[in-house]
Design an enzyme around this catalytic site. Structure first.
Site, PDB file in Angstrom:
ATOM      1  N   LYS A   1       0.688  -1.229   0.000  1.00 17.21           N
ATOM      2  CA  LYS A   1       0.047   0.028  -0.265  1.00 17.21           C
ATOM      3  C   LYS A   1       0.735   1.205  -0.008  1.00 17.21           C
ATOM      4  O   LYS A   1       0.516   2.578  -0.307  1.00 17.21           O
ATOM      5  CB  LYS A   1      -0.994   0.036   1.213  1.00 17.21           C
ATOM      6  CG  LYS A   1      -1.671  -0.994   1.493  1.00 17.21           C
ATOM      7  CD  LYS A   1      -2.376  -1.174   2.650  1.00 17.21           C
ATOM      8  CE  LYS A   1      -3.207  -2.482   2.902  1.00 17.21           C
ATOM      9  NZ  LYS A   1      -3.237  -2.751   4.209  1.00 17.21           N
ATOM     10  N   GLY A   2       2.189   1.096   0.435  1.00 18.21           N
ATOM     11  CA  GLY A   2       2.976   2.199   0.655  1.00 18.21           C
ATOM     12  C   GLY A   2       3.278   3.284  -0.474  1.00 18.21           C
ATOM     13  O   GLY A   2       3.339   4.357  -0.268  1.00 18.21           O
TER      14      GLY A   2
ATOM     15  N   ASP B   1      14.908  -1.631   0.412  1.00 14.69           N
ATOM     16  CA  ASP B   1      15.326  -1.744   1.493  1.00 14.69           C
ATOM     17  C   ASP B   1      16.319  -2.872   1.083  1.00 14.69           C
ATOM     18  O   ASP B   1      17.330  -3.009   0.637  1.00 14.69           O
ATOM     19  CB  ASP B   1      14.348  -2.188   2.582  1.00 14.69           C
ATOM     20  CG  ASP B   1      14.902  -2.300   4.210  1.00 14.69           C
ATOM     21  OD1 ASP B   1      16.131  -1.784   4.452  1.00 14.69           O
ATOM     22  OD2 ASP B   1      14.453  -3.146   4.977  1.00 14.69           O
TER      23      ASP B   1
ATOM     24  N   VAL C   1      11.623   4.772   8.105  1.00 15.84           N
ATOM     25  CA  VAL C   1      10.867   6.054   7.797  1.00 15.84           C
ATOM     26  C   VAL C   1       9.395   6.037   8.029  1.00 15.84           C
ATOM     27  O   VAL C   1       8.808   4.965   7.642  1.00 15.84           O
ATOM     28  CB  VAL C   1      11.487   6.745   6.627  1.00 15.84           C
ATOM     29  CG1 VAL C   1      12.819   7.220   6.709  1.00 15.84           C
ATOM     30  CG2 VAL C   1      10.953   5.792   5.392  1.00 15.84           C
TER      31      VAL C   1
ATOM     32  N   ASP D   1       4.550   3.479   6.658  1.00 16.66           N
ATOM     33  CA  ASP D   1       3.787   3.214   7.811  1.00 16.66           C
ATOM     34  C   ASP D   1       4.897   2.209   8.965  1.00 16.66           C
ATOM     35  O   ASP D   1       5.676   1.680   8.427  1.00 16.66           O
ATOM     36  CB  ASP D   1       2.500   2.237   7.690  1.00 16.66           C
ATOM     37  CG  ASP D   1       2.561   0.938   7.336  1.00 16.66           C
ATOM     38  OD1 ASP D   1       3.595   0.657   6.427  1.00 16.66           O
ATOM     39  OD2 ASP D   1       2.318   0.037   7.850  1.00 16.66           O
TER      40      ASP D   1
END
Ligand code: IMP
Length: 175
Positions: free
Chosen positions: A42-43, A102, A152, A158
């Site tokens: 969703k980010g 990441d 972050v 989130d």
């Protein structure tokens, strides 16, 4: 300030300026085509919404859902598809739009998955790149900001489903 939310790492003004540059680069490199932007749920929803408005040519948009973290803060290395595209990408100029790279496991999985569907081209656009955490080599075509190893929050990012709506990117406060 809500608990866990630390200082601003990247302000809304810096984000907007950089996204404008990314949007123009995407348009330039897809001249004469209608790129299909594939947002990673969703980010990347917040980033996607701003990015498409900076691309001065017609674009199409779709989404995929992946899950790798559960509700925790670090990658498990196993990636699972939770929602698939709504259309075929065969012959399309596809750009994966991701919020952050990441370890690289998520994008490695997505790139392999989408390549099997025979797009005309497949590019990757990530707002943030945590270079030092990389475990899998993924080649990124458009990157907003390289950042140090901070977790972050805000602007789509989130922790346990919270903070996505904040307009700036913050670091998680170390306690
Ligand atoms: P990777 O598979 O380890 O590259 O992780 C990519 C996914 O991890 C991203 O799409 C985010 O959902 C999540 N993630 C990684 N770092 C952060 C962070 O600092 N804040 C919020 N989510 C993160």
């Amino acid at each position: 300030m809500p608990q866990g939310l630390g200082r601003v790492l990247i302000s809304r003004e810096e984000i907007a300026a950089r996204i404008g540059e990314l949007g123009r680069a995407v348009a330039r490199e897809h001249a004469g085509r209608v790129p299909l932007l594939v947002g990673v749920l969703k980010g990347a929803v917040v980033f996607m919404a701003d990015l498409i408005r900076t691309i001065p040519v017609p674009v199409a948009m779709d989404f995929m859902g992946v899950s790798s973290y559960g509700s925790g803060a670090r990658s498990s290395g196993s990636v699972r598809l939770t929602a698939d595209l709504s259309m075929s990408i065969e012959g399309r100029a596809v750009v994966i739009v991701e919020d952050i790279v990441d370890t690289g496991w998520t994008l490695d999985y997505l790139r392999r998955n989408l390549e099997t569907r025979h797009p005309r081209s497949l590019r990757i656009c990530a707002l943030l790149d945590k270079v030092e955490r990389r475990q899998v080599d993924v080649s990124l075509d458009y990157v907003g900001f390289a950042i140090p190893d901070h977790f972050v929050l805000g602007y789509g990012f989130d922790l346990g489903g919270l903070y996505r709506g904040l307009p700036d990117i913050h670091i998680l406060e170390e306690t």
